[in-house]
Design an enzyme around this catalytic site. Structure first.
Site, PDB file in Angstrom:
ATOM      1  N   LYS A 159      47.625  47.480  38.804  1.00 23.97           N
ATOM      2  CA  LYS A 159      48.595  48.586  38.761  1.00 23.97           C
ATOM      3  C   LYS A 159      48.131  49.741  39.665  1.00 23.97           C
ATOM      4  CE  LYS A 159      50.119  47.452  34.041  1.00 23.97           C
ATOM      5  NZ  LYS A 159      49.973  47.762  32.598  1.00 23.97           N
TER       6      LYS A 159
ATOM      7  N   GLN B 293      46.569  51.596  28.423  1.00 23.32           N
ATOM      8  CA  GLN B 293      46.693  50.136  28.381  1.00 23.32           C
ATOM      9  C   GLN B 293      46.451  49.624  26.957  1.00 23.32           C
ATOM     10  OE1 GLN B 293      47.731  48.283  30.977  1.00 23.32           O
ATOM     11  NE2 GLN B 293      47.545  46.333  29.935  1.00 23.32           N
TER      12      GLN B 293
ATOM     13  N   ASP C 254      55.746  54.017  30.117  1.00 29.97           N
ATOM     14  CA  ASP C 254      55.810  52.722  29.429  1.00 29.97           C
ATOM     15  C   ASP C 254      57.081  52.610  28.569  1.00 29.97           C
ATOM     16  OD1 ASP C 254      53.765  50.810  29.803  1.00 29.97           O
ATOM     17  OD2 ASP C 254      52.314  52.063  28.733  1.00 29.97           O
TER      18      ASP C 254
HETATM   19  N1  GUN Z   1      49.660  45.688  27.461  1.00 29.21           N
HETATM   20  C1  GUN Z   1      50.433  44.618  27.779  1.00 29.21           C
HETATM   21  N2  GUN Z   1      51.545  45.009  28.418  1.00 29.21           N
HETATM   22  C2  GUN Z   1      51.485  46.361  28.505  1.00 29.21           C
HETATM   23  C3  GUN Z   1      52.352  47.338  29.070  1.00 29.21           C
HETATM   24  O1  GUN Z   1      53.435  47.062  29.607  1.00 29.21           O
HETATM   25  N3  GUN Z   1      51.922  48.626  28.966  1.00 29.21           N
HETATM   26  C4  GUN Z   1      50.759  48.968  28.350  1.00 29.21           C
HETATM   27  N4  GUN Z   1      50.434  50.264  28.281  1.00 29.21           N
HETATM   28  N5  GUN Z   1      49.939  48.083  27.816  1.00 29.21           N
HETATM   29  C5  GUN Z   1      50.302  46.776  27.899  1.00 29.21           C
END
Ligand code: GUN
Length: 297
Positions: free
Chosen positions: A54, A98, A121
């Site tokens: 990312k 995350q 998110d």
């Molecule tokens: N863990 C798995 N998918 C995601 C996501 O889309 N965002 C976040 N913050 N954590 C994740």
């Protein structure tokens, strides 16, 4: 008719190119670079890989990004203090913690501590509520990526029966909530099914569009779908592959080889939904920056 393999990698590349141009325009108009803060707690290898990918994607489209790596024993209070600093940092327009977080941390409390305006998110209860009642908000990245894949593959869910397997807050619930809205590229009849169902295949066989977000390798097999189905595979599962360099390979929740013989269209793993999640995170971050720093007259 030949089965369409929906190329998420190519579609996401196209979106990232479009975003780069929009970011340049935004920067010229406002003098602001969109900024995204990543918070990574502990040493979950998959989370480390995702955050790295990312961060790299941010760089490519011209965003500013910062990653805070925190030890797994950090207290909830310390973590929330850091989030609050980002909430008040004008260079940061989006914050991503995350998931999953270590067990001693209350995930809901952490999500609620993020300023909803910076919640790229789309996990904050305010944004979840807005999504549910059809108001404009951040769509969670993986569901947004799925809808975008359908749009760009010209597969309109309107009037179709979408069956979602899985009920997570990250994918299952929000994708159903998006596609059920009386809106363009939605307006589907949605069924949610999950491990509580006596026989999942009873539901999956009725799907015009099947969205598999189960988290278990190859559990959707050809006998569980009808001919002509569109299959979106959200799963990313490691399975042993002794002959490969890493000793494992990634597969989806769908048994790709058998299901592709009966489907009209299907996403591969890797290269389907995964790259779209990152593209939509970038889109949400640009949206957040545009909302926080409007172009002056
Ligand atoms: N863990 C798995 N998918 C995601 C996501 O889309 N965002 C976040 N913050 N954590 C994740």
């Amino acid at each position: 008719m030949a089965t369409t393999i929906i190329d998420g990698k190519a579609i996401s590349k196209q979106i990232r190119q479009e975003l780069k141009q929009k970011t340049d325009t935004f920067q010229n108009e406002t003098g602001t670079v969109p900024g995204l803060a990543f918070i990574l707690v502990g040493e979950n290898p998959a989370s480390q890989v995702y955050v790295k990918m990312k961060g790299k994607a941010c760089k490519e489209v011209g965003f500013y990004s910062v990653t805070k790596e925190l030890p797994s024993d950090i207290s909830q209070q310390e973590l929330i203090k850091l989030i609050d600093a980002f909430n008040n940092d004008p260079k940061i327009h989006g914050i991503l913690t995350q998931l999953p977080l270590p067990d001693h941390i209350d995930e809901a409390a952490v999500i609620e501590s993020i300023d909803p305006k910076k919640d790229v998110d789309g996990f904050h209860p305010i944004n979840v509520g807005k999504l549910l009642i059809g108001l404009d908000t951040f769509r969670p990245c993986t569901p947004a990526g799925i809808q975008e894949l359908l749009i760009r593959s010209d597969i309109d869910p309107a009037g179709k029966h979408v069956v979602v397997v899985g009920r997570s807050n990250i994918v299952g619930k929000p994708i159903g909530n998006i596609l059920i809205q009386k809106q363009k590229w939605a307006n589907a009849v949605v069924t949610f099914c999950h491990t509580g169902a006596k026989d999942i295949s009873y539901f999956t066989r009725q799907a015009d569009i099947l969205i598999a977000a189960v988290g278990r390798a190859n559990v959707i097999t050809a006998d569980m779908v009808k001919k002509g189905v569109v299959v979106i595979d959200v799963g990313v599962n490691r399975v042993d592959a002794p002959s490969s360099e890493k000793g494992y390979k990634l597969v989806g929740d769908v048994d790709f080889e058998s299901v592709k013989e009966v489907a009209d269209a299907i996403t591969p793993v890797p290269g389907g939904v995964g790259p779209m999640t990152i593209a939509m995170l970038l889109a949400n971050t640009l949206q957040a920056a545009q909302e926080q720093v409007p172009v002056s007259e």
